[in-house]
Design an enzyme around this catalytic site. Structure first.
Site, short mmCIF file in Angstrom:
data_model
loop_
_atom_site.label_atom_id
_atom_site.label_comp_id
_atom_site.label_asym_id
_atom_site.label_seq_id
_atom_site.Cartn_x
_atom_site.Cartn_y
_atom_site.Cartn_z
N LYS A 1 -2.14 -1.54 -3.70
CA LYS A 1 -2.99 -0.35 -3.70
C LYS A 1 -2.10 0.89 -3.72
CE LYS A 1 -6.46 2.08 -0.91
NZ LYS A 1 -7.22 2.11 0.36
N LYS B 1 0.86 -1.19 0.00
CA LYS B 1 0.00 0.00 0.00
C LYS B 1 0.89 1.23 0.00
CE LYS B 1 -3.77 2.28 2.51
NZ LYS B 1 -4.69 2.20 3.67
N SER C 1 -10.07 5.66 -5.17
CA SER C 1 -11.00 6.76 -5.39
C SER C 1 -10.51 7.74 -6.44
CB SER C 1 -11.25 7.49 -4.07
OG SER C 1 -10.02 7.99 -3.53
N GLU D 1 7.21 -6.34 1.51
CA GLU D 1 6.03 -6.33 2.37
C GLU D 1 5.10 -7.50 2.01
OE1 GLU D 1 5.09 -4.37 4.84
OE2 GLU D 1 6.25 -2.51 4.72
N ARG E 1 -10.72 10.48 1.26
CA ARG E 1 -10.72 11.23 2.52
C ARG E 1 -12.08 11.89 2.75
NH1 ARG E 1 -4.90 11.89 2.75
NH2 ARG E 1 -4.25 9.72 2.48
N ARG F 1 0.72 10.11 5.81
CA ARG F 1 0.95 8.77 6.37
C ARG F 1 2.23 8.16 5.81
NH1 ARG F 1 -5.37 7.86 5.30
NH2 ARG F 1 -6.15 8.61 7.31
#
Length: 600
Positions: free
Chosen positions: A500, A448, A526, A485, A458, A469
């Site tokens: 993602k 991600k 989105s 990961e 958001r 982040r």
């Protein structure tokens, strides 16, 4: 190669196209050699030893060479290799050059390629010195580093052309042999246009790709990466040509080969399609707002809504009716606090939504739940904050354990770990098993990335985030981190891994799909949805066609399933197309009515 060509009845012409020069900056190579010599006991290999059984305190424990030139450079700088240094060579010509330098060669992979060496190097390898050409592809370095091996990657020589003047021949050559990407580029620069009757033969798939990138046609590729296999393929092609058409002298090209034949009709295009999208592979993300009386439009995502409980029920039924695979649920709470208490409240909005989805469509759709604290915290981060304002990874894992159990008890079949905390899969798996939910599956948002395309999301979750982040989501520049990961999450027990966003990270998706033993999903986020929708609203593109193309691209890259806000619309379109085809087949081909009886 010239002698082998003679042996096969060919008349080789040697054309020097490339040469080598010293690096522009020799300091990194000199430093690497000093580290190599200083790190092991002096002396040549007297006899081969068991691979990996000699520990080294510092420096590299393997020397990897991929060309005779690299061997000559190192042999010219190092009188004696350390006796405990292991040597790997790509290809027998390179191995022969190494042995001629009195090196013991410990490893020669069966296929003379960087990818084969990456696979063949034993797990005991910890560090590698790789002296290379300045034009070497990153395949070997990237592959070894992806395995966790430290690579001292140093330019040992530069590959340069031997001149600029065009190269011509008195007679047309039957074939041109391409043995490296550098040779391909020089052929394109100095020998084109080639005669239409000349075969371009490449030593392996990688070289063939380089040749095509340089603008050369490729007619022959050796079955294995060796001079012998390349020559055998050339001889076979020259001696056994396909029947020629009038006006042509070489088979395998226009006008014999016409790729447009397979694009001539919709039926043909459908029949030969390499990638197919199915409704069952689509998952719809849904937002459920606590206290909402009606559905609320999300301005940055036209067509997507924050649902009330009533509108949520209706949307679930619609999603199930078009045959998508699942729904992924996000809660939007009325109240937030520092630790995201609402996330573990059995009566919190997300857990309520999970129960409703299970009741309404649990037999038709997989009910998935988002496990992250960002929707529930007043600071908007995906975890609990430490005193200094940073996200406390280990304290967050305690909250994730409780969330996983709460969501499983509400009825979630697939708990989706999206917070990007280290160890989150292991923590959730342990908590679920201890609580008796060993049958609940885990999806890892494994790769991600910190993305600018999350903006509309958001708004969808009424995010309270200030800042970013980037201390826990992956930087956009780092593909190998994403693969690491993924590997870690699989080891911790992830049942599914996900990349993602999808659009900007199709390379990571493809590499993950190529190696993952578990299903690989992708999230068309989105921002991707909003861009297509906004462009369509402005009349610039066809919304459904662009959405379909984008999803097929994600599927082609390797996704087994896709989270997308287009899920219901695309499933409906796929169903309509399938219905039309079925209808046509029934009427025209079968001549059977839908009742199963022959028409009167």
């Amino acid at each position: 190669m010239a002698a082998a060509a003679h042996d096969r009845g060919l008349d080789p012409r040697i054309v020097p196209l490339i040469g080598t020069e010293a690096p522009k900056d020799p300091a990194p190579l000199a430093a690497a050699v000093r580290r190599l010599v200083a790190s092991g006991a002096a002396g040549r290999h007297d006899a081969p030893s068991a691979v990996g059984d000699r520990p080294r305190v510092a420096g590299s424990d393997w020397l990897v060479v991929t060309s005779a030139t690299a061997v000559r450079v190192i042999a010219g700088l190092v009188t004696r290799l350390p006796s405990d240094l292991l040597v790997a060579a790509v290809g027998e010509p390179t191995a022969r050059a190494a042995r001629a330098a009195d090196w013991v060669v410990d490893l020669v992979p069966p296929d003379a390629s960087a990818a084969a060496l990456v696979e063949a190097l034993p797990d005991t390898a910890r560090s590698v010195l790789f002296p290379r050409s300045d034009l070497a592809a990153p395949t070997l370095v990237d592959g070894l580093r992806a395995r966790g091996i430290d690579v001292d990657d140093v330019v040992a020589y530069r590959t340069v052309g031997t001149g600029d003047e065009p190269i011509t021949f008195d007679t047309v050559p039957a074939a041109v042999l391409v043995t490296s990407g550098s040779v391909a580029r020089e052929i394109a620069r100095r020998m084109t246009p080639l005669d239409p009757g000349t075969l371009v033969a490449c030593i392996g798939p990688g070289t063939a790709a380089d040749a095509r990138a340089a603008g050369l046609p490729v007619h022959v590729i050796g079955r294995t990466r060796s001079a012998e296999a390349l020559l055998d393929a050339v001889v076979e092609t020259l001696h056994h040509p396909a029947p020629e058409q009038e006006g042509t002298s070489v088979t395998g090209r226009f006008p014999q080969v016409r790729p447009r034949r397979l694009r001539a009709t919709p039926a043909m295009r459908r029949l030969v399609a390499e990638t197919r999208l199915h409704s069952a592979e689509l998952v719809l993300p849904m937002f459920i707002r606590e206290g909402a009386r009606d559905a609320i439009d999300i301005s940055s995502m036209p067509g997507v809504q924050q649902h009330s409980l009533d509108s949520f029920r209706r949307a679930l039924v619609e999603a199930a009716s078009v045959g998508i695979g699942g729904v992924n649920l996000f809660g939007v709470p009325e109240r937030k606090d520092a630790v995201g208490s609402g996330a573990t409240d059995p009566d919190g909005i997300l857990n309520v939504a999970i129960r409703i989805a299970k009741e309404e469509v649990g037999d038709a759709l997989v009910v998935q739940s988002d496990l992250c604290l960002d929707e529930f915290t007043d600071h908007g981060h995906c975890g609990v904050l430490a005193a200094d304002g940073s996200v406390d990874n280990d304290a967050t894992l305690l909250r994730y354990r409780d969330m996983a159990v709460a969501q499983a008890e509400a009825g979630a079949e697939l708990v989706c770990m999206s917070g990007m905390m280290d160890g989150q899969i292991a923590a959730a798996r342990d908590a679920l098993d201890v609580a008796g939910h060993s049958g609940t599956a885990l999806l890892a948002y494994a790769a991600k990335y910190a993305s600018a395309f999350y903006g509309p999301f958001r708004e969808a979750v009424d995010s309270s985030l200030v800042g970013d982040r980037r201390t826990y989501q992956i930087d956009a520049a780092n593909g190998r981190q994403g693969l690491r990961e993924v590997e870690q999450d699989i080891e911790e027990g992830a049942d599914i891994v996900m990349v993602k966003p999808a659009m900007s990270y199709l390379d990571v998706l493809a590499e993950t799909a190529a190696t993952s033993p578990v299903p690989v999903w992708a999230y068309q986020i989105s921002g991707e949805y909003a861009m297509i929708t906004a462009a369509a609203q402005n009349g610039w593109i066809d919304r459904d066609a662009a959405a379909m193309e984008s999803l097929i691209g994600i599927k082609r890259a390797g996704a087994d399933a896709i989270l997308t806000y287009f899920a219901v619309d695309i499933a409906r379109k796929l169903n309509q197309e399938a219905g039309l085809r079925t209808s046509g087949t029934t009427a025209v081909v079968a001549g059977i009515a839908s009742t199963g009886k022959a028409p009167e």
